[in-house]
Design a protein around this motif. Structure first.
Motif, PDB file in Angstrom:
ATOM      1  N   PRO A 109      38.103  36.598  36.130  1.00  0.00           N
ATOM      2  CA  PRO A 109      38.257  35.525  37.113  1.00  0.00           C
ATOM      3  C   PRO A 109      37.586  34.247  36.612  1.00  0.00           C
ATOM      4  CG  PRO A 109      37.169  37.459  38.084  1.00  0.00           C
ATOM      5  CD  PRO A 109      37.339  37.727  36.636  1.00  0.00           C
TER       6      PRO A 109
ATOM      7  N   HIS B  72      36.773  28.269  40.580  1.00  0.00           N
ATOM      8  CA  HIS B  72      37.633  27.242  41.173  1.00  0.00           C
ATOM      9  C   HIS B  72      36.790  26.235  41.974  1.00  0.00           C
ATOM     10  CE1 HIS B  72      40.950  25.173  42.899  1.00  0.00           C
ATOM     11  NE2 HIS B  72      40.693  25.585  44.120  1.00  0.00           N
TER      12      HIS B  72
ATOM     13  N   HIS C 104      34.880  30.470  45.278  1.00  0.00           N
ATOM     14  CA  HIS C 104      36.330  30.612  45.149  1.00  0.00           C
ATOM     15  C   HIS C 104      36.672  30.829  43.670  1.00  0.00           C
ATOM     16  CE1 HIS C 104      37.174  29.326  49.284  1.00  0.00           C
ATOM     17  NE2 HIS C 104      36.137  28.512  49.125  1.00  0.00           N
TER      18      HIS C 104
ATOM     19  N   ASN D  55      39.760  32.005  40.642  1.00  0.00           N
ATOM     20  CA  ASN D  55      41.171  32.172  40.275  1.00  0.00           C
ATOM     21  C   ASN D  55      41.285  33.373  39.363  1.00  0.00           C
ATOM     22  OD1 ASN D  55      42.022  29.854  41.596  1.00  0.00           O
ATOM     23  ND2 ASN D  55      41.692  28.557  39.809  1.00  0.00           N
ATOM     24  N   GLN D  56      42.230  34.247  39.663  1.00  0.00           N
ATOM     25  CA  GLN D  56      42.492  35.379  38.787  1.00  0.00           C
ATOM     26  C   GLN D  56      43.986  35.675  38.845  1.00  0.00           C
ATOM     27  OE1 GLN D  56      40.351  39.012  39.545  1.00  0.00           O
ATOM     28  NE2 GLN D  56      40.734  39.733  37.487  1.00  0.00           N
ATOM     29  N   ASN D  57      44.631  35.550  37.684  1.00  0.00           N
ATOM     30  CA  ASN D  57      46.080  35.770  37.586  1.00  0.00           C
ATOM     31  C   ASN D  57      46.831  34.932  38.619  1.00  0.00           C
ATOM     32  OD1 ASN D  57      45.517  37.640  35.591  1.00  0.00           O
ATOM     33  ND2 ASN D  57      45.491  39.340  37.027  1.00  0.00           N
ATOM     34  N   GLU D  58      46.458  33.668  38.749  1.00  0.00           N
ATOM     35  CA  GLU D  58      47.074  32.709  39.665  1.00  0.00           C
ATOM     36  C   GLU D  58      46.899  33.076  41.141  1.00  0.00           C
ATOM     37  OE1 GLU D  58      51.047  31.783  38.464  1.00  0.00           O
ATOM     38  OE2 GLU D  58      50.474  31.692  36.362  1.00  0.00           O
ATOM     39  N   ASP D  59      46.008  33.985  41.450  1.00  0.00           N
ATOM     40  CA  ASP D  59      45.651  34.318  42.828  1.00  0.00           C
ATOM     41  C   ASP D  59      44.245  33.808  43.076  1.00  0.00           C
ATOM     42  OD1 ASP D  59      48.034  35.677  43.199  1.00  0.00           O
ATOM     43  OD2 ASP D  59      47.185  37.595  42.571  1.00  0.00           O
ATOM     44  N   GLN D  60      44.021  33.317  44.276  1.00  0.00           N
ATOM     45  CA  GLN D  60      42.677  32.856  44.618  1.00  0.00           C
ATOM     46  C   GLN D  60      41.983  33.891  45.484  1.00  0.00           C
ATOM     47  OE1 GLN D  60      42.132  29.056  46.314  1.00  0.00           O
ATOM     48  NE2 GLN D  60      42.573  27.968  44.417  1.00  0.00           N
ATOM     49  N   THR D  61      40.750  34.175  45.112  1.00  0.00           N
ATOM     50  CA  THR D  61      39.921  35.077  45.901  1.00  0.00           C
ATOM     51  C   THR D  61      38.622  34.353  46.232  1.00  0.00           C
ATOM     52  OG1 THR D  61      38.907  36.026  43.915  1.00  0.00           O
ATOM     53  CG2 THR D  61      40.852  37.147  44.797  1.00  0.00           C
TER      54      THR D  61
END
Length: 199
Positions: A122, A125, A153, A155-161
């Motif tokens: 990750p 962001h 926040h 970014n991991q593989n275009e997903d935000q967690t």
């Protein structure tokens, strides 16, 4: 930067002068297949029959070639550095040129294969933070109890967690000191050498 080969790797590549420059292309193709798809014992057996060499020798040779190509590509060794790196093997100029051409033809593909194999961690962001201070409660009229809440926040593989962390200021200061110490350690020559060899 020169690539340093161990004695075992030199021994694995030592049979190449016996098979000649034409077979180096075939073994290079097998080394690339090893990188793309993984081990293929049947292909090595077929190549061993074709070249009339022991299967283990071919397999070790393919592994040695794949190591030479991947490490050279990982470090982005220049043509002259690659030639100087393989000089220690004592091969003929023709064989050295065949290995150099094999490296130059495949280094971009090898780098793309290696980048696909690298773990995706990750990335940062943004960060939100809040400082809460409890000044009093029913049981204690005067108290100061601070708490820092962080929302990280990623970014991991275009997903935000988002990760929510809560701590007291003294623990946060200790964490900051440890991170600053780690960053300072990264500036030492020893760590720079390690990081350079990991890339």
């Amino acid at each position: 930067m020169l690539l340093v080969l161990s004695e075992e790797q030199k021994a694995h590549l030592g049979f190449l002068p016996r098979v000649g420059g034409a077979a180096v292309g075939e073994l290079g193709r097998l080394a690339m297949e090893l990188l793309r798809r993984g081990a293929a014992p049947r292909v090595c057996e077929a190549a061993a029959r074709k070249l009339d060499i022991d299967v283990d020798t071919v397999q070790h040779g393919v592994e040695g070639l794949s190591y030479l190509l991947t490490e050279s590509s990982k470090l982005m060794i220049s043509e002259t550095d690659f030639q100087e790196s393989i000089q220690v093997l004592g091969f003929s100029d023709e064989l050295n040129q065949s290995l150099l051409q094999l490296y130059l033809d495949n280094r971009k593909e090898i780098r793309s294969i290696l980048s696909e194999l690298a773990p995706k961690f990750p990335s940062y962001h943004s960060l939100e933070w809040r400082l809460d201070v409890q000044l009093a409660s029913r049981s204690l009229r005067q108290q100061i109890k601070p708490a820092v809440t962080l929302k990280l926040h990623l970014n991991q593989n275009e997903d935000q967690t988002a990760q929510v962390l809560q701590t007291d200021p003294s623990t946060l200061l200790h964490l900051i000191q440890q991170l600053e110490q780690a960053l300072g350690e990264m500036k030492t020559n020893h760590c720079r050498r390690i990081v350079r060899n990991m890339k």
